[in-house]
Scaffold this active site. Sequence first.
Site, PDB file in Angstrom:
ATOM      1  N   ARG A 158       8.516 -10.440  -5.183  1.00  0.00           N
ATOM      2  CA  ARG A 158       9.711  -9.970  -4.463  1.00  0.00           C
ATOM      3  C   ARG A 158      10.534 -11.136  -3.911  1.00  0.00           C
ATOM      4  O   ARG A 158      11.136 -11.033  -2.838  1.00  0.00           O
ATOM      5  CB  ARG A 158       9.342  -9.028  -3.319  1.00  0.00           C
ATOM      6  CG  ARG A 158       8.364  -7.943  -3.692  1.00  0.00           C
ATOM      7  CD  ARG A 158       8.840  -7.104  -4.834  1.00  0.00           C
ATOM      8  NE  ARG A 158       7.875  -6.088  -5.227  1.00  0.00           N
ATOM      9  CZ  ARG A 158       8.019  -5.315  -6.302  1.00  0.00           C
ATOM     10  NH1 ARG A 158       9.061  -5.453  -7.099  1.00  0.00           N
ATOM     11  NH2 ARG A 158       7.120  -4.410  -6.599  1.00  0.00           N
ATOM     12  N   LYS A 276      -4.996  -7.672   2.724  1.00  0.00           N
ATOM     13  CA  LYS A 276      -4.560  -6.380   2.163  1.00  0.00           C
ATOM     14  C   LYS A 276      -5.774  -5.856   1.412  1.00  0.00           C
ATOM     15  O   LYS A 276      -6.205  -6.463   0.432  1.00  0.00           O
ATOM     16  CB  LYS A 276      -3.383  -6.602   1.224  1.00  0.00           C
ATOM     17  CG  LYS A 276      -2.969  -5.385   0.409  1.00  0.00           C
ATOM     18  CD  LYS A 276      -1.728  -5.680  -0.437  1.00  0.00           C
ATOM     19  CE  LYS A 276      -1.342  -4.513  -1.321  1.00  0.00           C
ATOM     20  NZ  LYS A 276      -0.120  -4.784  -2.104  1.00  0.00           N
ATOM     21  N   GLU A 280      -3.039  -0.289  -3.204  1.00  0.00           N
ATOM     22  CA  GLU A 280      -2.423  -0.594  -4.500  1.00  0.00           C
ATOM     23  C   GLU A 280      -3.429  -1.259  -5.459  1.00  0.00           C
ATOM     24  O   GLU A 280      -3.120  -2.242  -6.117  1.00  0.00           O
ATOM     25  CB  GLU A 280      -1.189  -1.486  -4.320  1.00  0.00           C
ATOM     26  CG  GLU A 280      -0.088  -0.805  -3.549  1.00  0.00           C
ATOM     27  CD  GLU A 280       1.226  -1.577  -3.524  1.00  0.00           C
ATOM     28  OE1 GLU A 280       2.263  -0.931  -3.725  1.00  0.00           O
ATOM     29  OE2 GLU A 280       1.208  -2.797  -3.309  1.00  0.00           O
ATOM     30  N   LYS A 348       3.506  -2.107   8.770  1.00  0.00           N
ATOM     31  CA  LYS A 348       4.914  -2.198   8.362  1.00  0.00           C
ATOM     32  C   LYS A 348       5.770  -1.353   9.308  1.00  0.00           C
ATOM     33  O   LYS A 348       5.310  -0.329   9.817  1.00  0.00           O
ATOM     34  CB  LYS A 348       5.089  -1.696   6.927  1.00  0.00           C
ATOM     35  CG  LYS A 348       4.580  -2.684   5.887  1.00  0.00           C
ATOM     36  CD  LYS A 348       4.998  -2.281   4.478  1.00  0.00           C
ATOM     37  CE  LYS A 348       4.402  -3.266   3.471  1.00  0.00           C
ATOM     38  NZ  LYS A 348       4.758  -2.954   2.074  1.00  0.00           N
ATOM     39  N   ASP A 353       7.646   2.078   3.154  1.00  0.00           N
ATOM     40  CA  ASP A 353       7.660   0.736   2.557  1.00  0.00           C
ATOM     41  C   ASP A 353       9.006   0.020   2.656  1.00  0.00           C
ATOM     42  O   ASP A 353       9.738  -0.019   1.673  1.00  0.00           O
ATOM     43  CB  ASP A 353       7.260   0.839   1.081  1.00  0.00           C
ATOM     44  CG  ASP A 353       6.846  -0.496   0.526  1.00  0.00           C
ATOM     45  OD1 ASP A 353       6.946  -1.488   1.252  1.00  0.00           O
ATOM     46  OD2 ASP A 353       6.423  -0.542  -0.633  1.00  0.00           O
ATOM     47  N   GLU A 381      13.841  -6.844  -0.746  1.00  0.00           N
ATOM     48  CA  GLU A 381      13.278  -6.136  -1.893  1.00  0.00           C
ATOM     49  C   GLU A 381      13.996  -4.819  -2.179  1.00  0.00           C
ATOM     50  O   GLU A 381      14.258  -4.491  -3.329  1.00  0.00           O
ATOM     51  CB  GLU A 381      11.786  -5.872  -1.635  1.00  0.00           C
ATOM     52  CG  GLU A 381      11.144  -4.998  -2.688  1.00  0.00           C
ATOM     53  CD  GLU A 381       9.666  -4.716  -2.426  1.00  0.00           C
ATOM     54  OE1 GLU A 381       9.102  -5.269  -1.469  1.00  0.00           O
ATOM     55  OE2 GLU A 381       9.083  -3.957  -3.219  1.00  0.00           O
TER      56      GLU A 381
HETATM   57  C1  BDP Z   1       5.627  -3.304  -1.698  1.00  0.00           C
HETATM   58  C2  BDP Z   1       5.940  -4.320  -2.745  1.00  0.00           C
HETATM   59  C3  BDP Z   1       4.723  -4.943  -3.345  1.00  0.00           C
HETATM   60  C4  BDP Z   1       3.819  -5.454  -2.229  1.00  0.00           C
HETATM   61  C5  BDP Z   1       3.509  -4.328  -1.271  1.00  0.00           C
HETATM   62  C6  BDP Z   1       2.748  -4.799  -0.063  1.00  0.00           C
HETATM   63  O1  BDP Z   1       6.696  -3.688  -3.759  1.00  0.00           O
HETATM   64  O2  BDP Z   1       5.132  -5.964  -4.191  1.00  0.00           O
HETATM   65  O3  BDP Z   1       2.650  -5.962  -2.750  1.00  0.00           O
HETATM   66  O4  BDP Z   1       4.715  -3.793  -0.781  1.00  0.00           O
HETATM   67  O5  BDP Z   1       3.362  -4.935   0.983  1.00  0.00           O
HETATM   68  O6  BDP Z   1       6.817  -3.066  -1.023  1.00  0.00           O
HETATM   69  O7  BDP Z   1       1.550  -5.027  -0.134  1.00  0.00           O
END
Ligand code: BDP
Length: 685
Positions: A158, A276, A280, A348, A353, A381
């Site tokens: 990003r 993290k 994902e 966040k 997001d 982003e």
């Molecule tokens: C999302 C992004 C991704 C990040 C993720 C994160 O698209 O690339 O890895 O957040 O914050 O917004 O872990």
Amino acid sequence: MKLKNYFIVITVSLLTLLPFLSAAQTENLWLNNFVQSDLAVNFYSNLPADALSEKVIEKELAGYFKNFKKIKKPNSANFSIVIDQKQNLGSEGFSLDFNTEKNTFKITAETPAGALYGTYALLREIKNGKTQLVKIEKPKYQIRILNHWDNPDGSVERGYAGKSIWFDNNQVAFRKDIETYARANASVGINATVIDNVNADPKILSTETLLGVKQIAEKLRPYNIKVYLAVNFSSPTAIGGLKTSDPLDKDVINWWTNKCKEIYTLIPDFGGFLVKANSEGLPGPMDFGRTHADGANMLAKALKPFNGVVMWRAFVYNPQGGDRAKQAYDEFMPLDGKFDDNVIIQIKNGPIDFQPREPFSPLFGAMKKTQIMAELQITQEYLGYSDHLCYLATMWKEFLDYPTFHNNQDVKETTLNQKLTAFSAVANTGTMKNWCGYVMAQSNWYAFGRLAWNPDLTPKQIAYEWIHQTFKNINEDACEKISHIMINSREAVVDYMTPLGLHHLMGWSDHWGPEPWCAIPGAREDWMPRYYHKASNDGIGFNRSSTGSNAVEQYQEPLKSTFNNPQLCPKEFILWFHHLPWDYYFSDGKTLWETLCCHYNKGVKQVEKFQDDWKTLKDKIEPNLYNEVSEKLKIQLDEAQWWRDGCVLYFQEFSKMEIPFKTKYTLQQCKDKLRTKDYVERQKD
Ligand code: BDP
């Protein structure tokens, strides 16, 4: 003949110098000394002999005061930096007392770090036109940290400003002037940096890489900046040769304990880890039937002897059919109170997001027995990359000041009353000459630092400061005009991208243009724009009210009832919380469809207005910066029209109602534009 040759050489070198000169200004970020002071300054400091920041302080002052002389005796000094333990200024605070007319300057601090921040504050105040001032400052957050999403291979996740400033070809590499980076951060009070991506490569913890990280730490140390690393939870398996990464396994615990010892031997002031996990597709403690708390506390114990900290992210995202907005709260609330005292949960700002507008994450205020911190995103982003002028301080203030109704606190207060406090944001830096891909994007880095130091500053104050330090000889009228554009810019982006609480309409993976129609055969629906907007013949919006996913339940009363009721719900969040028919009437007598179209068009009109306003500044700004912004505004206008048209034309297929303005593009053209990839061309380093 000889002479002629010589002449030609001179001409060429002058010509090549010109673009270099104009670029230098933004290469220096906001650290320009446009006008240096003629005052004769005798400088005395009683900073301890081993204070690394002393040289930095001297260099900064000597760069601004042309007649700068260091002296050994305090009496004759008209500029003094005094370390005074009695002043109760804390580890980073300072007091300032200066009068440029009388030529007296005094910075008092308890520590060299405080003196450093005092020095930058003094220069900022003078550059912003102050001639005298007496004040005391202490930072609100202890850890003010940038998160770089830089990968060891040199790419930036990003990132819209070139390659990584830290890595190349799987090695630590200094691809930009790190001194400028450090100065810029210190000048706004940023005191920490995570140099690698949260999607962490286990290799970051290899001994070879750590030796490189040590070099980074050494360069940043004089500026009071600590290095942190984002780590991969399965590092023990990936690089340690262990069979498991289970946080309760003895060998795993030993592995992390030894790794921490190794790190601290190399970098005694290392900050800690950012993690993290189980998000994902990344590994985490839940892979072994453990909890986030088990994972975080295991790392915390390994770091504890060295005063290291674990920043454990609450961005947990695994498409699973439920309401994505609820997931972080559902996973973390049961763990409230279970984290060690050197763990802080990094949340966040919004529950989904980094969208152009989201309500605040309901974890703020709700997690009462756990230390929490906010994560913002400076890199754009979801807000037009580094091509759209979008000043984010207004968005961040809206978030920080939002009342949570937990203990009568607004969001920022919920992150301040705890032993450990921190404030973070994803950086927008890269190898491009101007660091951020756009001079206006530099203002967001600046604003993040200033808000981390003092979240009570207003976006306008911050804009004024930044403008004065960025644009040469700017007069008050021009400053007001630029700041006016900045202050209105984020709302314009919301309007032409995702008004009324719409969200995640952007392209599936690159998050660039409008793609509300997006569906990828075989991919899960709940990663896709259509999952978020739910447009159909009967209306649009995600029903998160008590008749839908009931995400409203995660907010404290009276917010819960307010968000739950479409009559009371703030209009800017209406389609975040409600699915409403196209002909739903708002109290002003307009239908939802009309209102939606009106917002989309208003966003475009705003960008046209920015262009008009910018044109009035033509003679007030150096041509290179004037042209840069003019060019970018052209791109922004075109993309705003693209966003507006792509969205309203697609939604019209369901609403079957008339669009009250003339579109520039057809729906097909909007879809085709996504594939032209001209963005990729533009961003070539
Ligand atoms: C999302 C992004 C991704 C990040 C993720 C994160 O698209 O690339 O890895 O957040 O914050 O917004 O872990």
